[in-house]
Scaffold this motif. Structure first.
Motif, mmCIF file in Angstrom:
data_model
loop_
_atom_site.group_PDB
_atom_site.id
_atom_site.type_symbol
_atom_site.label_atom_id
_atom_site.label_comp_id
_atom_site.label_asym_id
_atom_site.label_seq_id
_atom_site.Cartn_x
_atom_site.Cartn_y
_atom_site.Cartn_z
ATOM 1 N N CYS A 1 0.831 -1.213 0.000
ATOM 2 C CA CYS A 1 0.000 0.000 0.000
ATOM 3 C C CYS A 1 0.868 1.267 0.000
ATOM 4 C CB CYS A 1 -0.928 -0.032 1.204
ATOM 5 S SG CYS A 1 -0.110 0.336 2.757
ATOM 6 N N PRO A 2 0.266 2.465 -0.145
ATOM 7 C CA PRO A 2 1.045 3.704 -0.169
ATOM 8 C C PRO A 2 1.838 3.944 1.115
ATOM 9 C CG PRO A 2 -1.132 4.093 -1.041
ATOM 10 C CD PRO A 2 -1.136 2.721 -0.494
ATOM 11 N N ALA B 1 -5.126 -5.772 4.331
ATOM 12 C CA ALA B 1 -4.108 -5.230 5.248
ATOM 13 C C ALA B 1 -4.463 -5.605 6.685
ATOM 14 C CB ALA B 1 -4.048 -3.715 5.107
ATOM 15 N N ASP C 1 -2.412 -1.997 11.288
ATOM 16 C CA ASP C 1 -1.634 -1.152 10.367
ATOM 17 C C ASP C 1 -2.487 0.036 9.916
ATOM 18 O OD1 ASP C 1 0.598 -2.702 10.467
ATOM 19 O OD2 ASP C 1 0.178 -3.827 8.627
ATOM 20 N N CYS C 2 -3.735 -0.269 9.549
ATOM 21 C CA CYS C 2 -4.619 0.792 9.030
ATOM 22 C C CYS C 2 -5.058 1.758 10.136
ATOM 23 C CB CYS C 2 -5.835 0.178 8.365
ATOM 24 S SG CYS C 2 -5.403 -0.756 6.876
ATOM 25 N N CYS D 1 -2.452 4.296 10.755
ATOM 26 C CA CYS D 1 -1.857 4.895 9.550
ATOM 27 C C CYS D 1 -2.290 6.358 9.370
ATOM 28 C CB CYS D 1 -2.296 4.056 8.348
ATOM 29 S SG CYS D 1 -1.759 4.762 6.779
ATOM 30 N N CYS E 1 -7.518 6.682 2.582
ATOM 31 C CA CYS E 1 -7.469 5.313 2.053
ATOM 32 C C CYS E 1 -8.757 4.522 2.324
ATOM 33 C CB CYS E 1 -6.279 4.576 2.659
ATOM 34 S SG CYS E 1 -6.120 2.893 2.055
ATOM 35 N N ARG F 1 -7.835 -2.349 5.227
ATOM 36 C CA ARG F 1 -8.236 -2.106 3.838
ATOM 37 C C ARG F 1 -8.009 -3.366 2.994
ATOM 38 N NH1 ARG F 1 -8.514 1.881 -0.602
ATOM 39 N NH2 ARG F 1 -9.154 0.405 -2.228
HETATM 40 S S1 SF4 Z 1 -4.857 2.687 5.594
HETATM 41 FE FE1 SF4 Z 1 -3.947 0.694 5.607
HETATM 42 S S2 SF4 Z 1 -3.860 0.078 3.491
HETATM 43 FE FE2 SF4 Z 1 -4.291 2.239 3.527
HETATM 44 S S3 SF4 Z 1 -2.313 3.189 3.299
HETATM 45 FE FE3 SF4 Z 1 -2.679 3.023 5.484
HETATM 46 S S4 SF4 Z 1 -1.839 1.063 6.104
HETATM 47 FE FE4 SF4 Z 1 -1.947 1.084 3.924
#
Ligand code: SF4
Length: 386
Positions: free
Chosen positions: A252-253, A276, A280-281, A284, A290, A299
């Motif tokens: 992912c970005p 994901a 993590d999301c 983020c 996102c 995601r």
């Molecule tokens: S929200 Fe999740 S999938 Fe989207 S950029 Fe962040 S870590 Fe990556």
């Protein structure tokens, strides 16, 4: 110069179907020779035309059996030599009406069996109902959202001058299965068209593949299920995620990995899902761009696998040329449908049964083409203005 009764006229209208069909093809030959039919682009379109039956005439099997029994009793009663009070003509008319009713009931039971067979394992058999007035009519969804006894009229129109090159009537509620038979019929009447154009109702994966096999350029409208699954406003689109084929994952970005979750088959297409980690999301800084609505999950993105024919079709439909060709469809294909309904009043068939309604639509198609031809000849006869 004798008066023609209703039955003679009705019989004439439907009994010469083969001759009428030949006449339709002969006229197409004349129009082709005059340069009015080129087959460079043929539009296919379907329109529902009401059957000559009311929605109230639909019955379940048990009820049809009872009506058949009554009809048989009435026919048997006709042979009663003591039947009195009716003239010879009235007796004959009554005899014909009762025999026809018995035949309709028998036909209705045959259609019932056919539908039960088709719906085996899909719906409860008791729910199958057939019209007593026109057993071959089918309840179809209307444009207004209702459901009524209809036939599905299929009309192919040549793009050059809007001439109808084929008509057909089916009992199918949708158009997916009608594209290839339409191509067969146009080939049989004339020759293979260079291009066929159909709306979303004709654009299935199977049709795209088959048209490619037959080397006929097909222009249509097909939803991209993978884009739908990945898209949605306010979310990062799929092209912002990088696929790593070696590890079979997306990155992912934010540089996080979306791991492979499983695959799903839909409409002949295979979808591979990647997801994901939730934590993590949640942590983020890009989450709001996102996947702002993902509270319980990370995601996910979907990758789809397409055949070569499908890849080529999607690439073609992304071009301005194909989009322009598709936009012509509505204007050319829908005009004959509207004309037949508005000018000839064929919003409802006047006859019953598939064979007869086909003949009636053929008359309408022939009339449409004849008036086009006459207009063309009139234009040719006009003096050229300087
Ligand atoms: S929200 Fe999740 S999938 Fe989207 S950029 Fe962040 S870590 Fe990556």
């Amino acid at each position: 110069m004798e008066g023609i009764n209703y039955h003679s006229l009705s019989d004439f209208r439907v009994k010469k179907k083969e001759e009428l069909d030949q006449l339709f093809s002969h006229l197409l030959g004349v129009l082709s020779a005059a340069g009015l039919v080129t087959l460079e682009q043929v539009m296919v379109d379907g329109t529902k035309i009401k059957a000559h039956a009311s929605g109230k005439t639909f019955r379940r099997e048990k009820s049809l059996q009872e009506h058949l029994k009554k009809a048989q009793e009435q026919v048997e009663a006709l042979s009663d030599p003591h039947a009195e009070g009716l003239s010879w003509r009235q007796q004959k008319a009554q005899e014909r009406a009762r025999r026809e009713k018995q035949q309709r009931m028998e036909r209705a039971l045959q259609e019932m069996k056919k539908l039960q067979e088709q719906k085996r394992g899909v719906e409860e058999k008791e729910e199958v109902r057939v019209s007593m007035s026109d057993p071959e009519a089918r309840r179809m969804k209307q444009a207004d959202g209702g459901c009524a006894p209809n036939y599905n009229a299929q009309i192919c129109t040549d793009g050059a001058h809007g001439i109808i090159v084929d008509v057909e009537v089916t009992q199918a509620g949708n158009d997916f299965q009608q594209l290839l038979p339409a191509l067969d019929r146009v080939e049989e009447r004339l020759q293979t068209p260079q291009q066929m154009v159909g709306d979303g109702g004709y654009t299935s994966r199977e049709n795209v593949e088959k048209m490619a096999e037959r080397e006929v350029d097909f222009v249509g409208s097909l939803a991209d299920n993978a884009s739908k699954a990945n898209g949605g406003q306010g979310r990062f689109p799929i092209n912002m995620f990088v696929y790593d084929a070696e590890r079979n994952c997306f990155v992912c970005p934010s540089g996080k990995q979306l791991k492979y979750e499983g695959k799903q088959e839909k409409d002949g297409q295979t979808f591979y899902k990647y997801k994901a980690q939730k934590q993590d999301c949640q942590n983020c800084p890009l989450k709001m761009q996102c996947c702002p609505k993902n509270e319980k999950h990370g995601r996910s993105v979907v990758r789809s696998e397409e055949t070569a024919a499908m890849v080529a079709f999607r690439a073609k439909m992304a071009t301005e040329e194909a989009k322009t060709q598709y936009r012509r469809r509505a204007q050319i294909a829908e005009f004959p449908n509207a004309w037949i309904k508005a000018k000839l009043g064929l919003r409802q068939f006047h006859v019953r049964g598939l064979v007869k309604v086909k003949a009636e639509l053929l008359w309408a198609g022939l009339t449409f083409n004849l008036q086009k031809w006459i207009r063309f000849l009139q234009q040719q006869a006009l003096p050229v203005r300087g």
